[in-house]
Every structure is written in C-alpha cells, then in structure tokens.
Design an enzyme around this catalytic site. Structure first.
Site, short mmCIF file in Angstrom:
data_model
loop_
_atom_site.label_atom_id
_atom_site.label_comp_id
_atom_site.label_asym_id
_atom_site.label_seq_id
_atom_site.Cartn_x
_atom_site.Cartn_y
_atom_site.Cartn_z
CG ASN A 131 -0.39 -0.15 2.51
OD1 ASN A 131 0.69 -0.71 2.66
ND2 ASN A 131 -1.07 0.35 3.53
CB ALA A 156 3.45 -6.85 -1.29
CB SER A 157 3.66 -11.61 -4.27
OG SER A 157 4.38 -12.40 -3.33
CD GLU A 228 2.16 -0.29 10.49
OE1 GLU A 228 0.96 -0.64 10.57
OE2 GLU A 228 2.66 0.21 9.48
CB CYS A 262 -2.10 0.60 8.81
SG CYS A 262 -1.57 -0.85 7.87
#
Length: 454
Positions: A131, A156-157, A228, A262
């Site tokens: 993100n 992240a993939s 986190e 988040c």
C-alpha cells in the site's frame, strides 16, 4: 510461480518476474552477510553520505517511481511522488541525526566508568506491504543502514516492479553493493531467510495473519521482530469541534490511497449534538474528492489494488448493512473497468457487531453516535486494535488530556494521523509491537550493550 504486476485500472498483467529459486535466495542473503562484514565498520559520516546520495536519487526519479506505483497498485501519481519525496526525507533525517541517536550514553555511579553502547548486529529482513511500497521500505532501511546493519527486502508479491526500482535506487547511489538487496520471493521462502544466521531479525508491515505467522517463525528461531499490523482508528468528534475542518480531514484520512491505509480514520465516533451535521459534512467532503485514473495528476482516489480486495470489502459492507447499518452513501459495486470502490458512509451500525470490530481496508467510513465524551472515549478504546486515533475539539488542552486516555500507538488532536521520522510509530494489541522511526526505531535492531570499567 511468477510474481505479477497487475494494473488495477485495467485488470491486466503488465509484467511478470520469475521468483528466486531457494538457491538464488540463499546466495543473495550470503552476499548481504558479506556486505555487512565491511559495512559495520564504516563510520557514521560515510553512512550519512550514502543516505544523502540515496535521497538525491529518490528525488531525481520521483516521477518515474510514482508512475510505477500508479501502474502496479493504483496510487495516484501526485500521492506517489509525495511518497518518494518522504522517503528522501527519512534518509536525510537519519543522515543528520542517526549518529547522535547511537552515540554511547555515559552512566554515572556504576564502576569507574560505564556507558551504554549501540552496536550493529547483522542483516534485517524487511517484509513489506504494497500500500505504501516505497515509504514502508525506506522507513525500515534508512535507520537500519545508518546503524550499520544491512537489509534484505521481501516485498509484497504484487509490487515486484517497486521492489526492483528501490534496489536500483540503491545501486545508483553511493551505497556499496550488497548492503541492500531485493529478494523476489513469495511468503513460503520467508522462513528459509530467517534460518540464515546472518539474519538477526525481521520488520514486518502487513496484515494480522501475515504478522502472526512471521512473528511465530521469528520467535521459533529466537530472532527479534517488529510488527506494524492493521488498525481500526477512532476519529472522535466532540460537540465543540470545528465540524467543517474535522469532516474535511476525515474524508481525506478515510479515502486517500483508496482507503488502504493502516492509520486511516475508520471508526468515526461523533457526539450526539453534532452527529447529523458531521454526517452531512463528511458526505459533502467525500463528494469533492476526485476519483479516477491514477496517472491523472488531479486524481485523489484511484482504484483499489485488486478486484479481490474490493470484493472482500463489499462483503464487509453487505454484512454491516445486514446487521442494521444504514448505507448513507456508496456501497454499490460500480460497473466497468478498474478495481474502483465508491466512497462509502455507513451510519448507525450496531457498535458491537462482529463486522464493526474488523478493519475495513478501503474507502468506507463507519459513523457511530456517542451520547457524551465518556462514552466516546470508551468506544474509541473498545477495539482489538491500537495503531492510531484522533480527537477533534475546540479545547486543545482538553484534547491532549483525552489523547492520553485513548489506547493507541499515536493520537493526534485536531489533525491527521501520520508517520513522521521525528516520532516513534507503531501499535499495541493486534496492531503489533515494536516501534519504527525516531530514536526508538533506530535502536530496535542494535545490540544495546552495557560496558563497565571497575
């Protein structure tokens, strides 16, 4: 299995990359371990020079990197550029302040001489999300490298282009080879990286599920971790708040990055006396946010990162409505191309409904009514999470008092919850543990060593 870049605007795969074999992964980790052998002995001045060089590369390539983010995970280019510049800022921050944060601290009254030393320990594994694909990485890498550690990145993939772009920035800068490497791997190879003796800990930003698995793997190997994780941040609006300002900031907090943040405002807890006014103002402010092509510099809200995540969000919205929530705005999947989700407001849902205790990772605002200030604080704290939160009031001093009562890693009075290198960042409960940024963050992966001369 290849790692794919899938454009959320078109739904089409734009590029794909072969995942590292276990042998390639092990070789990269060994190379970074060898890099650590010399990097740990460099002085702070040299490390600072390298970080400042990296900052200049990031600034020069900000537009390029913003376009990669737009294509790979849907972030509007104006926000992507700001993210890259923030990464340059954190490099500059630790270049300027890192040495002072790690200077040995003398301790009086223990032997003839005593001090606390802060020494590097090895390689830090960064397991990072999509993100904020640049910021999350650099806020781990910059302090780790300034401390004398080295870093390997498992990104992240769905953002392999971002992962490789970050590595290319390091290669272009003054950093030597093999102090930072990107590992093109999936989740199944994380444990093998943690098996390496040179890897002394892991910093993960991501979901609760990913965090619990990686923390368990690190714990089994007795390795330090910083987690986190998710959040369901309260946005408390008291009766004396500036409603227009609160609604404007609240709409941006909830909808920026397509709500995939988040620390976004997620649970709006509003005093009964101003509930209707705030609800109307929030809707107006959401209507003013332009949604569209992330390559358009005027776009504020792009598509979500995938149709799969959008479908999960829609299921949550439907469950919330079934429990009694009133959909005031949005809530209906649009037709056409792209993983867009309408900016949505749900009012009057039962506060204790199971779905209302989950994190909504998309542009959906849950608005609850509080009869008074005490109930508002109690509702803010009635959550399994504890990452961030905000309080809105005309009395700033009283707002600070309430901020101390809200249980979260960060609480802001009359402002946007955000991460800043000057302040520690992290959560409690299911939002994770440990801290990033500030002096607290740079000391997470060092040997805090007592040295005494009797």
């Amino acid at each position: 299995m290849p790692l794919q870049s899938l454009n959320p605007l078109t739904g089409k795969v734009t590029k794909q990359f072969d995942e590292f074999t276990p042998e390639q992964t092990a070789e990269a980790v060994r190379a970074v371990a060898q890099g650590y052998a010399s990097w740990k002995n460099t002085d702070f001045a040299h490390r600072a020079e390298c970080l400042l060089s990296l900052a200049e590369v990031l600034k020069a390539r900000a537009d390029e990197f913003a376009a990669i983010m737009a294509e790979e995970m849907g972030k509007p280019v104006s926000f992507g550029r700001a993210e890259v510049l923030k990464c340059a800022g954190v490099c500059e921050f630790y270049a300027k302040n890192g040495e002072a944060m790690l200077t040995p601290e003398p301790v009086a009254g223990c032997g003839q001489e005593a001090y606390v030393d802060f020494a590097p320990m090895g390689t830090v594994l960064a397991v990072m999300p999509w993100n904020f694909p640049f910021w999350q990485v650099l806020r781990v890498a910059a302090p780790s490298l300034m401390a004398g550690n080295t870093v390997v990145l498992k990104h992240a993939s769905n953002v392999p282009q971002c992962a490789l772009a970050i590595e290319s920035a390091f290669r272009e800068s003054a950093f030597p080879d093999n102090v930072f490497r990107t590992l093109l791997i999936g989740a199944r190879q994380v444990e093998s990286v943690l098996d390496a003796d040179s890897v002394i800990g892991v910093s993960l930003t991501g979901s609760e599920g990913a965090g619990s698995k990686v923390a368990a793997a690190a714990g089994a190997r007795l390795k330090k971790c910083v987690m986190e994780l998710g959040g369901s941040d309260p946005f408390v609006v008291l009766a004396d708040a500036d409603i227009d300002k609160a609604a404007k900031v609240g709409a941006m907090s909830r909808c920026a990055n397509a709500g995939q943040t988040c620390i976004a405002a997620k649970r709006f807890i509003v005093a009964d006396a101003v509930y209707d006014d705030f609800l109307a103002a929030l809707g107006r402010e959401m209507d003013a946010l332009k949604m569209g092509d992330p390559m358009d510099k005027d776009t504020v809200v792009g598509p979500m990162s995938s149709t799969g995540l959008r479908a999960e969000l829609q299921r949550q919205v439907e469950r919330c409505a079934a429990e009694g929530g009133r959909i005031v705005k949005g809530g209906v999947l649009p037709e056409g191309e792209g993983a867009f989700y309408p900016l949505t407001i749900i009012a009057d849902a039962p506060f204790d409904a199971e779905v209302c205790r989950e994190e909504f990772f998309g542009p959906v605002a849950l608005v609850f009514r509080a009869k008074d200030e005490e109930q508002a604080v109690a509702m803010a704290n009635d959550t399994p999470f504890g990452l961030g939160g905000s309080v809105w009031t005309g009395d700033g001093a009283h707002g600070l008092e309430l901020a101390r009562r809200i249980e979260a890693g960060e609480v802001v009075v009359n402002g946007l919850v955000r991460s800043d290198p000057l302040m520690p960042f992290g959560g409690i409960r299911r939002s994770g543990f440990g801290r990033e940024l500030s002096a607290f963050g740079i000391r997470e992966f060092v040997n805090i060593k007592s040295v005494i001369r009797d």
